[in-house]
Design a protein around this motif. Sequence first.
Motif, PDB file in Angstrom:
ATOM      1  N   ARG A  95      -6.026   4.056  -6.197  1.00 24.80           N
ATOM      2  CA  ARG A  95      -6.614   5.030  -5.265  1.00 24.80           C
ATOM      3  C   ARG A  95      -5.537   5.980  -4.727  1.00 24.80           C
ATOM      4  O   ARG A  95      -5.757   7.184  -4.620  1.00 24.80           O
ATOM      5  N   ASN A  96      -4.372   5.422  -4.384  1.00 21.77           N
ATOM      6  CA  ASN A  96      -3.274   6.263  -3.906  1.00 21.77           C
ATOM      7  C   ASN A  96      -2.866   7.291  -4.956  1.00 21.77           C
ATOM      8  O   ASN A  96      -2.539   8.435  -4.628  1.00 21.77           O
ATOM      9  N   ARG A 151      -5.800  -1.990  -7.191  1.00 24.30           N
ATOM     10  CA  ARG A 151      -6.696  -0.932  -6.704  1.00 24.30           C
ATOM     11  C   ARG A 151      -6.106  -0.028  -5.637  1.00 24.30           C
ATOM     12  O   ARG A 151      -6.453   1.135  -5.557  1.00 24.30           O
ATOM     13  N   ILE A 152      -5.264  -0.527  -4.759  1.00 24.77           N
ATOM     14  CA  ILE A 152      -4.707   0.365  -3.731  1.00 24.77           C
ATOM     15  C   ILE A 152      -3.830   1.412  -4.417  1.00 24.77           C
ATOM     16  O   ILE A 152      -3.905   2.600  -4.132  1.00 24.77           O
ATOM     17  N   SER A 190       0.823  -1.209   0.000  1.00 26.39           N
ATOM     18  CA  SER A 190       0.000   0.000   0.000  1.00 26.39           C
ATOM     19  C   SER A 190       0.853   1.252   0.000  1.00 26.39           C
ATOM     20  O   SER A 190       0.328   2.346   0.101  1.00 26.39           O
TER      21      SER A 190
END
Lengths: 165, 418
Positions: free
Chosen positions: A94-95, A90-91, A67
């Motif tokens: 989003r980041n 996905r992480i 992450s």
Amino acid sequence: MILKGRAWIFGDGISTDHIAPGRYFHLRTNLPELAKHVLEDANADFASEMQPGDFVVAGRNFGLGSSREHAPRIIKLAGVSAVLAQSFARIFFRNSINVGLPVLELDTSSISQGDELEVDLEAGAVRNLTSGETLSFAPLPAVMVKILDDGGLVEHFRKHGDFNL
Amino acid sequence: MASTLAEKIIAAHVGREVSPGEIVVTGVDVAALQDGTGPLALQQLEELDMLRAVNPEKTILFIDHAAPSPRKELSNAHKSLRDFAAATGAVLSEINEGVCHQRLVESFSSPGDIVIGADSHTCTSGALGAFATGMGSTDVAIGIATGKTWLKVPETMLVNVSGSFGEGVYAKDLILYLIGEIGADGATYMALEFAGPGVEAMTMSDRLTIANMAVEAGAKTGLFAADEKTAAFLEEQGRAGDFKEIAADPDADYSHTFAIDAGELVPMVSAPHTVDNTVTAAEASGRKLDQVYIGTCTNGRIEDLRVAAGILRGRQRNPSTRLIVTPGSRSVYLKAAAEGLLADFVEAGAMVTGTGCGACVGVHGGILGDGEVCLATQNRNFQGRMGNAEAFIYLSSPATAAASAIAGKIVDPREFSG
Ligand code: SF4
């Protein structure tokens, strides 16, 4: 916004360990230094040879793994204007939005190393000036557009004092 | 409307029914940072002038990735976490208290919670029936300061497990098999929900190993219903009051389903450099090993150490294969010491380290040399993961790792007789 630069081609499954290797863990509080090693384990020449504005162009599942937000931050800090990939973990996705790095999902298979690209974020179009081809990408989800437009999540909070999605 | 576990937990937080694809802003029950992601989170809060924790007793700062600190830059990063904890009353988990995800399930996460952590394997707490997910530093920072986050309600893939593990086969083999089948992006942005008679029969330790690796298939979280096994586990931690039964509705709508007969599984390994590059241990057998690493949030529990020590007891590691064992938390360490397992490891030629992430993330405590090959019980074998992009990492269960340490090469633990 129109972004312009050359394409740097990467393969499938580029992980956050490729982007921000664990052996530089101690540089996580020194992002400008860490950015000098961005993507080093996928292409050792990338960090020193890329020009500000260039694009990272990859295959499937870009950014899989940890992450660590440091990964999209150093891609942005290095001067990359956007990451184009067939799909994103996905992480990481989003980041990237949270730190203001445009991430675009499209079929990248026709783009070659060094191609001159022009990306129109609003129109959702990638023009390959080298091959003459125009590709389109799916628009970002509306909530992400709001955060990206505000300049990332911190700026979003500075502006609204709360989530305003 | 019938709901999956993920939908149920999110709905209970937002006070209405939710469906996949919907964006919600929800309250957060537990928020966690670790020493690799925490300093950046605190920097973001400082920038926003929001250096606070609205729920300090459920805000936990873990010093586990580089513990104890191998260099001054990291010592300074650790200081920033300690200072924030002192100023806000947030919980500090010091060196040797353990790996964040193991500590979260021992002391902090509860069934029905929404847990966010600036570490991708936060999904581990899903084994307790918590909607637990990894996020970046900024997202968790905002969660700490406001008690809120935003989520897209995920679709759910049901993994229906029947049967029970045969001799020498473990939960790790199941999850490696599943990831091999569906791929490292096979569950991208889905919740994985594990159910069926095979799951009911599993120990909490098994469930934790499986939930831990949900993110390796791209999943947002990996969920298990909270049942009597969960209740017993929480009671063991002195947290009986935190138990709450939670299960999906029987007619919930799953976007995908996948069936596994645990009885058909064999020992598996992931070969370099991706977790979905799975083969059977038998197929990989013969690969020479320079290092074997047993521990991490995936397989550093007492049950894992018992299995490994059971194989190593009275035997010796291969002279050309070094062996490192890292218990997942202080409580695991103390149990392993009391049961004599640490002595078993050391007698077999292993180095037993203090608790923490150790060699897993390539910061310190077992970095590989050029061309070296390691078999590890962790969850990732990406190029460069253990500190050297020129090295090769295989993943397996503790049983396969222990048997292979003795053989000096990868073996199927069922065919191994030291
Ligand atoms: S043990 Fe490894 S995978 Fe688990 S939290 Fe630590 S570094 Fe991450």
